[in-house]
Scaffold this active site. Sequence first.
Site, PDB file in Angstrom:
ATOM      1  N   CYS A   3      -4.632  -4.509  12.162  1.00  0.00           N
ATOM      2  CA  CYS A   3      -5.109  -4.464  13.766  1.00  0.00           C
ATOM      3  C   CYS A   3      -3.535  -4.909  14.361  1.00  0.00           C
ATOM      4  O   CYS A   3      -2.927  -5.711  13.894  1.00  0.00           O
ATOM      5  CB  CYS A   3      -6.132  -5.304  13.947  1.00  0.00           C
ATOM      6  SG  CYS A   3      -7.726  -5.010  12.980  1.00  0.00           S
ATOM      7  N   ARG A  60       0.418   0.860  12.872  1.00  0.00           N
ATOM      8  CA  ARG A  60      -0.166  -0.283  11.953  1.00  0.00           C
ATOM      9  C   ARG A  60      -1.642   0.497  11.354  1.00  0.00           C
ATOM     10  O   ARG A  60      -2.019  -0.201  10.444  1.00  0.00           O
ATOM     11  CB  ARG A  60      -0.420  -1.560  12.465  1.00  0.00           C
ATOM     12  CG  ARG A  60       1.052  -2.190  12.976  1.00  0.00           C
ATOM     13  CD  ARG A  60       0.662  -3.224  13.606  1.00  0.00           C
ATOM     14  NE  ARG A  60      -0.014  -4.543  13.081  1.00  0.00           N
ATOM     15  CZ  ARG A  60       0.559  -5.229  12.573  1.00  0.00           C
ATOM     16  NH1 ARG A  60       1.808  -5.538  12.276  1.00  0.00           N
ATOM     17  NH2 ARG A  60      -0.065  -6.456  11.899  1.00  0.00           N
ATOM     18  N   TRP A  71      -8.709  -1.982  13.236  1.00  0.00           N
ATOM     19  CA  TRP A  71      -9.018  -1.520  12.068  1.00  0.00           C
ATOM     20  C   TRP A  71     -10.374  -2.274  11.534  1.00  0.00           C
ATOM     21  O   TRP A  71     -10.551  -3.238  11.124  1.00  0.00           O
ATOM     22  CB  TRP A  71      -8.062  -1.703  11.185  1.00  0.00           C
ATOM     23  CG  TRP A  71      -7.920  -0.802  10.063  1.00  0.00           C
ATOM     24  CD1 TRP A  71      -7.667   0.529   9.863  1.00  0.00           C
ATOM     25  CD2 TRP A  71      -8.110  -1.292   8.719  1.00  0.00           C
ATOM     26  NE1 TRP A  71      -7.680   0.954   8.741  1.00  0.00           N
ATOM     27  CE2 TRP A  71      -8.085  -0.004   7.748  1.00  0.00           C
ATOM     28  CE3 TRP A  71      -8.475  -2.484   8.169  1.00  0.00           C
ATOM     29  CZ2 TRP A  71      -8.354  -0.233   6.227  1.00  0.00           C
ATOM     30  CZ3 TRP A  71      -8.822  -2.605   6.561  1.00  0.00           C
ATOM     31  CH2 TRP A  71      -8.632  -1.350   5.869  1.00  0.00           C
ATOM     32  N   ASN A 107      -7.019 -10.689  15.072  1.00  0.00           N
ATOM     33  CA  ASN A 107      -6.769 -10.036  13.799  1.00  0.00           C
ATOM     34  C   ASN A 107      -7.415 -10.770  12.695  1.00  0.00           C
ATOM     35  O   ASN A 107      -7.149 -12.286  12.690  1.00  0.00           O
ATOM     36  CB  ASN A 107      -5.558  -9.732  13.620  1.00  0.00           C
ATOM     37  CG  ASN A 107      -4.715  -8.570  14.486  1.00  0.00           C
ATOM     38  OD1 ASN A 107      -5.575  -8.013  15.166  1.00  0.00           O
ATOM     39  ND2 ASN A 107      -3.479  -8.318  14.375  1.00  0.00           N
ATOM     40  N   GLY A 108      -7.807 -10.398  11.665  1.00  0.00           N
ATOM     41  CA  GLY A 108      -8.101 -11.220  10.294  1.00  0.00           C
ATOM     42  C   GLY A 108      -9.730 -11.244  10.268  1.00  0.00           C
ATOM     43  O   GLY A 108     -10.575 -10.322  10.795  1.00  0.00           O
ATOM     44  N   GLU A 126       4.933   6.059  -7.874  1.00  0.00           N
ATOM     45  CA  GLU A 126       5.158   6.039  -6.428  1.00  0.00           C
ATOM     46  C   GLU A 126       5.196   7.391  -5.753  1.00  0.00           C
ATOM     47  O   GLU A 126       4.732   7.662  -4.848  1.00  0.00           O
ATOM     48  CB  GLU A 126       6.491   5.441  -6.418  1.00  0.00           C
ATOM     49  CG  GLU A 126       7.188   5.374  -4.824  1.00  0.00           C
ATOM     50  CD  GLU A 126       6.314   4.904  -3.924  1.00  0.00           C
ATOM     51  OE1 GLU A 126       6.376   4.864  -2.815  1.00  0.00           O
ATOM     52  OE2 GLU A 126       5.270   3.871  -4.561  1.00  0.00           O
ATOM     53  N   LYS A 177       2.686   8.385  -2.903  1.00  0.00           N
ATOM     54  CA  LYS A 177       3.005   8.983  -1.493  1.00  0.00           C
ATOM     55  C   LYS A 177       2.245  10.307  -1.255  1.00  0.00           C
ATOM     56  O   LYS A 177       1.741  10.494  -0.150  1.00  0.00           O
ATOM     57  CB  LYS A 177       4.619   9.424  -1.614  1.00  0.00           C
ATOM     58  CG  LYS A 177       5.553   8.378  -1.554  1.00  0.00           C
ATOM     59  CD  LYS A 177       5.659   7.656  -0.148  1.00  0.00           C
ATOM     60  CE  LYS A 177       4.653   6.346  -0.070  1.00  0.00           C
ATOM     61  NZ  LYS A 177       4.754   5.210  -1.032  1.00  0.00           N
ATOM     62  N   GLU A 211      -1.436   9.142  -0.319  1.00  0.00           N
ATOM     63  CA  GLU A 211      -1.474   8.443   1.008  1.00  0.00           C
ATOM     64  C   GLU A 211      -1.407   9.295   2.454  1.00  0.00           C
ATOM     65  O   GLU A 211      -2.144   9.159   3.239  1.00  0.00           O
ATOM     66  CB  GLU A 211      -0.178   7.550   1.298  1.00  0.00           C
ATOM     67  CG  GLU A 211      -0.282   6.291   0.288  1.00  0.00           C
ATOM     68  CD  GLU A 211       0.763   5.372   0.566  1.00  0.00           C
ATOM     69  OE1 GLU A 211       0.596   4.159   0.583  1.00  0.00           O
ATOM     70  OE2 GLU A 211       1.934   6.015   0.519  1.00  0.00           O
ATOM     71  N   HIS A 252      -3.021  11.798 -24.240  1.00  0.00           N
ATOM     72  CA  HIS A 252      -4.155  10.855 -24.209  1.00  0.00           C
ATOM     73  C   HIS A 252      -5.138  10.856 -23.305  1.00  0.00           C
ATOM     74  O   HIS A 252      -5.871   9.798 -22.959  1.00  0.00           O
ATOM     75  CB  HIS A 252      -3.524   9.339 -24.585  1.00  0.00           C
ATOM     76  CG  HIS A 252      -2.741   9.358 -25.939  1.00  0.00           C
ATOM     77  ND1 HIS A 252      -3.121   9.644 -27.052  1.00  0.00           N
ATOM     78  CD2 HIS A 252      -1.454   8.957 -25.921  1.00  0.00           C
ATOM     79  CE1 HIS A 252      -2.060   9.399 -27.848  1.00  0.00           C
ATOM     80  NE2 HIS A 252      -0.965   9.445 -27.035  1.00  0.00           N
ATOM     81  N   LYS A 296      -0.790  -0.502   7.791  1.00  0.00           N
ATOM     82  CA  LYS A 296       0.838  -0.818   7.464  1.00  0.00           C
ATOM     83  C   LYS A 296       0.804  -2.097   6.667  1.00  0.00           C
ATOM     84  O   LYS A 296       1.526  -2.111   5.851  1.00  0.00           O
ATOM     85  CB  LYS A 296       1.642  -0.570   8.790  1.00  0.00           C
ATOM     86  CG  LYS A 296       3.240  -0.947   8.264  1.00  0.00           C
ATOM     87  CD  LYS A 296       3.762   0.150   7.361  1.00  0.00           C
ATOM     88  CE  LYS A 296       5.306   0.115   7.049  1.00  0.00           C
ATOM     89  NZ  LYS A 296       5.552   1.097   5.885  1.00  0.00           N
TER      90      LYS A 296
END
Length: 609
Positions: A2, A27, A75, A101-102, A482, A486, A489, A505, A604
């Site tokens: 947030c 964010r 958020w 926030n939190g 990675e 990407k 995401e 496997h 973010k």
Amino acid sequence: MCGIVGYVGSNDAYPVLIEGLSVLEYRGYDSAGIALVKEKGLEVYKDKGKVDNLRSITTQIGKNSFGTGIAHTRWATHGAPSKINAHPHTDQHSKIALVHNGIIENYSVIKEHLQNEGVQFQTETDTEVLAQLVGKYYEGDLADAVRRALLEVEGAFGIAVIAHDKPGLLVGARRGSPLVVGVGVDEMFLASDAAAIVAHTKDVIYLKDNNLIEMTPQEYSITTLDNKKINPEITTIEWSADALAKGGYDHFMLKEIFEQPETIRNAMRGRLLTDEGAARLDGLNLVLQELRGIQRLIFVACGTSWHAALVGEYMIEEVAGIPVEVEYASEFRYRNPIIGPNTLIFVISQSGETADTLAALREASFKGATVLGICNAVGSSIARETHGGVYLHAGPEIGVASTKAFTSQLTVLSLLTLLLGRMRRISNSDGVSIAKALEAVPDQVREILKQNDAIREIAENYARHNNFLYLGRSYNFPVALEGALKLKEISYVHAEGYPAAEMKHGPIALIDKDMPSVVIAMKDSIYDKVISNIQEVKARGGSVIAIATEGDTEIAKHARHVIYIPKTIPMLTPLLSVIPLQLLAYHIAALRGCEIDQPRNLAKSVTVE
């Protein structure tokens, strides 16, 4: 996570707040709101969706909106994304408005007590509980009411609070969720991220945990929650508001991909001693003797930073001969890790505020370990709480999917490897070879970026696919992870990264004509093994996109598409091989019409569990 923006000053608050929210859109959020202190008390505007929605319902505010206000992008954690659950929240008598926030962990207990006292709740949020609690205690002294409420709270918070009868006063406090104070002339700012206020001032104060600030246009006072005076340090932001502009690119992510030649160079500037075949990391000076004697190193990180740490493990074990472990911060913090006397811990975080990484840092420190940090954000919690560390100097990264921070982390880990290697086992000539190869990387990345249009054409062939497999070995196994991350995401395509040899496997059962594989096939000691893995994919009807070394003509016989990267030493190949994967993910997401800079459900800076 947030975003918070607060303003108190001689100018109109509304333009500062709405533009600050626009800056913080990167964010990740699902709703937005603003509260202002007006002549007739508090006015609160909020709505589900984007900041533009909020802007459209606040056009009537216009000028002379008065000089005190708070704003927020939410958020969702407690309560679904909705207009009613959006911040700011007020108490039942609209005496105060609060953004947060939190997470308030004991909110249900506090809520029950307040309900027993007759307080009526309107939302499902933990934040309204805090607002009602502050309102209960408010009798004209806003800082005292906030202090009393926070002493009852368990959990994490960064808050900004205003009162209906206190124009010209803003109160903020933090524990575990960042807040930065901007110091101006006849105006003060408060934000969860310096990006929201850098257009107005570069003089900032980073609040520490359990700090409370009272702000008027002309002055401020910072105390602890138990009311002890704090004399803060004012620091200067090194970057400008121009860094927050797209600079002609369609998305921040693409801009940041193209910034990597410069950000990689910035990460090594003043640190790479090419002629000496060594590196200097001044942030580690206090523990150089410990560096010589360590017998074990643990990297702790999350997400993309965890992938960088895996590359660091390969580097340091090969070059410096030190055993390395890589831990997910979320797992490390909840188990009982064995930390010996000669164990050194590095925590890696782009934001420096990642909740799990911070908790792991504190757990390791509690056990007596020396903890060093690698992060991008100056003044962040990780930067303050570690015993030493290294800044990335990558500048603000706006795209939620990290690109330039990842390669900057790899650069710093390469420098750390060179430093440790020269201390322990490699010669001057070997060090010079590594240093020269590292020095060449920015220009090599620039050459790869010239293939952007060609990579977009490759992406056109695969944008319709909903499943991908990414394969790599040795140093490039973490790059496969990675690359898959990407794609997941920003394009919402299912993708898995695997060590190439592990494909048979299990994952090989998934391969068919609708599941392409991206294979990192460098011309190195295990090249023939990777070619065998490619042939296994082809035998089952799968298409292959290969990332290969320049001059390798053999690979074209085995892959449908080939993207070439310049030749470098094995330990530095991840710095090059990841660039095509970033571009491939970007172009697939763009072709699918996805919201690239602000992908759904992601934030973010993850400052909650």
